[in-house]
Each structure stands twice: as structure tokens, then as C-alpha cells.
Motif scaffolding. Structure first.
Motif, PDB file in Angstrom:
ATOM      1  N   THR A 186      50.355   1.236  40.391  1.00  0.00           N
ATOM      2  CA  THR A 186      50.072   0.809  41.528  1.00  0.00           C
ATOM      3  C   THR A 186      51.221   0.590  42.470  1.00  0.00           C
ATOM      4  N   GLU A 187      52.112  -0.036  41.905  1.00  0.00           N
ATOM      5  CA  GLU A 187      53.326  -0.268  42.478  1.00  0.00           C
ATOM      6  C   GLU A 187      54.228   0.946  42.872  1.00  0.00           C
TER       7      GLU A 187
ATOM      8  N   GLU B 279      45.494   1.844  51.168  1.00  0.00           N
ATOM      9  CA  GLU B 279      45.279   1.299  49.729  1.00  0.00           C
ATOM     10  C   GLU B 279      43.673   1.353  49.714  1.00  0.00           C
TER      11      GLU B 279
ATOM     12  N   ASP C 296      53.847   4.776  56.261  1.00  0.00           N
ATOM     13  CA  ASP C 296      52.589   3.883  55.934  1.00  0.00           C
ATOM     14  C   ASP C 296      51.839   3.994  54.540  1.00  0.00           C
ATOM     15  N   LEU C 297      51.321   2.835  54.154  1.00  0.00           N
ATOM     16  CA  LEU C 297      50.550   2.848  52.861  1.00  0.00           C
ATOM     17  C   LEU C 297      49.112   2.517  53.140  1.00  0.00           C
TER      18      LEU C 297
ATOM     19  N   LYS D 249      53.255   1.992  46.464  1.00  0.00           N
ATOM     20  CA  LYS D 249      53.952   1.141  47.320  1.00  0.00           C
ATOM     21  C   LYS D 249      55.458   1.513  47.558  1.00  0.00           C
ATOM     22  N   GLN D 250      56.228   1.820  46.435  1.00  0.00           N
ATOM     23  CA  GLN D 250      57.621   1.932  46.433  1.00  0.00           C
ATOM     24  C   GLN D 250      57.606   3.504  46.946  1.00  0.00           C
TER      25      GLN D 250
ATOM     26  N   ALA E   6      55.999   4.887  49.352  1.00  0.00           N
ATOM     27  CA  ALA E   6      56.034   4.479  50.755  1.00  0.00           C
ATOM     28  C   ALA E   6      57.088   3.870  51.556  1.00  0.00           C
ATOM     29  N   ALA E   7      57.609   3.070  50.554  1.00  0.00           N
ATOM     30  CA  ALA E   7      58.800   2.438  51.276  1.00  0.00           C
ATOM     31  C   ALA E   7      59.878   3.131  51.247  1.00  0.00           C
TER      32      ALA E   7
ATOM     33  N   ASP F 127      43.286   3.792  43.940  1.00  0.00           N
ATOM     34  CA  ASP F 127      43.654   2.983  42.724  1.00  0.00           C
ATOM     35  C   ASP F 127      42.265   2.756  41.681  1.00  0.00           C
TER      36      ASP F 127
END
Length: 280
Positions: free
Chosen positions: A40-41, A56, A53-54, A44-45, A47-48, A115
Motif C-alpha cells: 500500500t505504501e 485510494e 495526486d493519490l 503513496k510513494q 504518487a509522491a 487496495d
């Protein structure tokens, strides 16, 4: 647009290759692996790292594929018609957009996380085949077709709770995040706890991997649980010597961070008893 990892996320080369391959092919990236290995992380990473934008979408056992597109609230519309509410005249007032709709109509490209797809009904992945393939869907209530302005980067995670349909798998780029080796896990610890005492980390990880290799363990501790455990060891100022002395004749210190069911706790209690009885 390439993903190379971030300062907050240690990504092995094969994982970055998988992410970039999925972006190039414009196919969903299906990520499997043990719980707690950063699936899942990863979204997020990504996207960063790519400054996107993320969105979920966390799937549950009751989640239906249609909810990712939109939901039509016919009950509210019927109630408003009975009350004479003017909202009744526009069906759009009763359509709630799902995460795929949001991703398709976003002004800029986004990362869409679906997810734990394996939690849902077995038909769930098949019900999304066409929408993820063609990047469009039809809204029957309004007669409109929603098309993606730009194709989102779709990352789908699975804990292997159930098999996914072949037709779905064919449309994905697949990657399995294997459990990290000790050297990689040390790098992950350093990212989360910079400046931590290296002798404590080495002693903790030595015991951690010994615990994972115990025969009969129902649930092996994960990466995230290793991080929690090491944080507690630092907080309690546990010395490396205490860990080494504890390894064979007692439950692991602060074992509640690592052992998450009574069966595994009882297993270690039995092993500790046998070690003490044998003079270990």
C-alpha cells in the motif's frame, strides 16, 4: 515519468523496474506480497515521487465493483419526489462518483490505488476488466460515457487471500514483493530511524529473522512489525546483550509487537521451556 524510489521508501531495483514497466505499458500494476511488506505504501510513494495526486480505494469483503464507478441513490430520489423537492428533476443529484470516476475526470494524471482487491467477491476483478482496459464506462441513468482525460497510474494490491481470474491477470503487470533480506531491512530501519545504534539493529534483526524461521509459526512477523518492535526496543533502552541473552530461553522481549496470535505465543513459551529444561 520514471519512479526511482524516494528518501522515505527503500525500493529494490526489480520493484522500480516493475513500476516503470506498468507506466510504460499503461497497464495496472498488480502487487502481491506478505502483509506488511509495503504494498500500500508503494502507491503513496509513487504518487509522491512523481508529484501526482493519490486516490485510494480500499476494498472490503462487501465492496462491489460498481461502487468504484458510481452509485445511484434511487431511494433518496423517490423520497424527494414524494416531498416535492426540486432536486428530483435532475438525476445527477443522486449519483455519487466512485474512485474510478474521480480518477478518469481528474484534470491532471493521478495514481489510483485499489487496495486488497482479493478481499472482495471473486467476480469483483472481472467486473472491472473493461473499465480498466478501455478507461471508460457508461452511466445508464444519464446516458453519458465517462472517459479518462488521461490514463491514471493504477496500482492494485493483493494479499493472496484468493486467486484472481486469469482474464484479469492478463491485463496487469505483475510484481511480487519478496520479504527483504537483512541488508535491505537494515536500510529500511535507517530510513525510519536515522541515527539508530547499529549494534542494536544488528542484534534485533538477527533475532527477528530467527523468529521468522521458527517451524510451526502461524504468522511470520512482517517488515512493519519489525519497525514497531525496534522502535519499542529503542524506547525501552534495551541493550544488544539483553537481546542475545534472551534469544533461546524466553519469549522475545516486547513480543506483542511481533507475535500476533496466542498460538505463536504458546509455541515460543514451549520452546523457551524446553530450552531452560535442557540447560539452554
Amino acid at each position: 515519468m520514471r519512479f526511482e524510489g524516494t528518501d522515505a521508501y527503500v525500493a529494490e531495483k526489480d520493484l522500480t523496474v516493475a513500476v516503470n514497466a506498468a507506466i510504460t505499458l499503461e497497464r495496472p500494476l498488480l502487487v502481491k506480497g506478505e502483509p506488511g511488506t509495503g504494498k500500500t505504501e508503494l502507491a503513496k510513494q509513487v504518487a509522491a515521487a512523481l508529484d501526482l495526486d493519490l486516490l485510494e480505494w480500499h476494498v472490503k469483503s462487501t465492496t462491489k465493483a460498481q461502487q468504484g464507478l458510481y452509485e445511484y441513490d434511487a431511494v433518496s430520489r423517490l423520497r424527494d419526489s414524494q416531498l416535492g423537492d426540486e432536486r428530483f428533476n435532475d438525476v445527477r443529484n443522486y449519483i455519487r462518483r466512485g474512485k474510478l470516476w474521480e480518477a478518469f475526470t481528474a484534470e491532471n494524471r493521478v495514481v489510483l490505488l485499489i487496495d486488497e482487491i482479493d478481499k472482495a467477491d471473486i467476480e469483483f476483478p472481472n467486473d472491472l476488466l473493461q473499465e480498466l482496459d478501455k478507461m471508460e464506462f457508461y452511466v445508464y441513468e444519464t446516458g453519458e460515457t465517462v472517459r479518462a482525460k488521461q490514463r491514471p497510474i493504477v496500482i492494485i494490491t493483493s494479499n493472496n487471500e484468493k486467486e484472481l481470474p486469469d482474464a484479469f491477470l492478463r491485463r496487469c503487470f505483475f510484481h511480487y514483493i519478496k520479504f527483504p533480506e537483512a541488508e535491505t531491512l537494515m536500510r529500511i530501519v535507517d530510513v525510519h530511524y536515522p541515527g539508530i545504534k547499529q549494534d542494536l539493529v544488528r542484534a534485533a534483526l538477527t533475532q527477528f529473522y530467527e523468529i521468522r524461521e521458527v517451524t510451526g509459526l502461524k504468522k511470520k512477523p512482517s517488515t512493519s512489525e519489525a519497525l514497531d518492535w525496534i522502535r519499542l526496543l529503542v524506547s525501552d533502552d534495551v541493550s544488544p546483550a539483553d537481546l542475545r541473552g534472551n534469544a533461546t530461553n524466553a519469549l522475545p522481549k516486547l513480543h506483542g509487537a511481533l507475535l500476533k496470535n496466542e498460538q505463536d505465543v504458546h509455541l515460543f513459551e514451549r520452546l523457551a521451556f524446553m530450552a531452560r529444561r535442557n540447560g539452554g
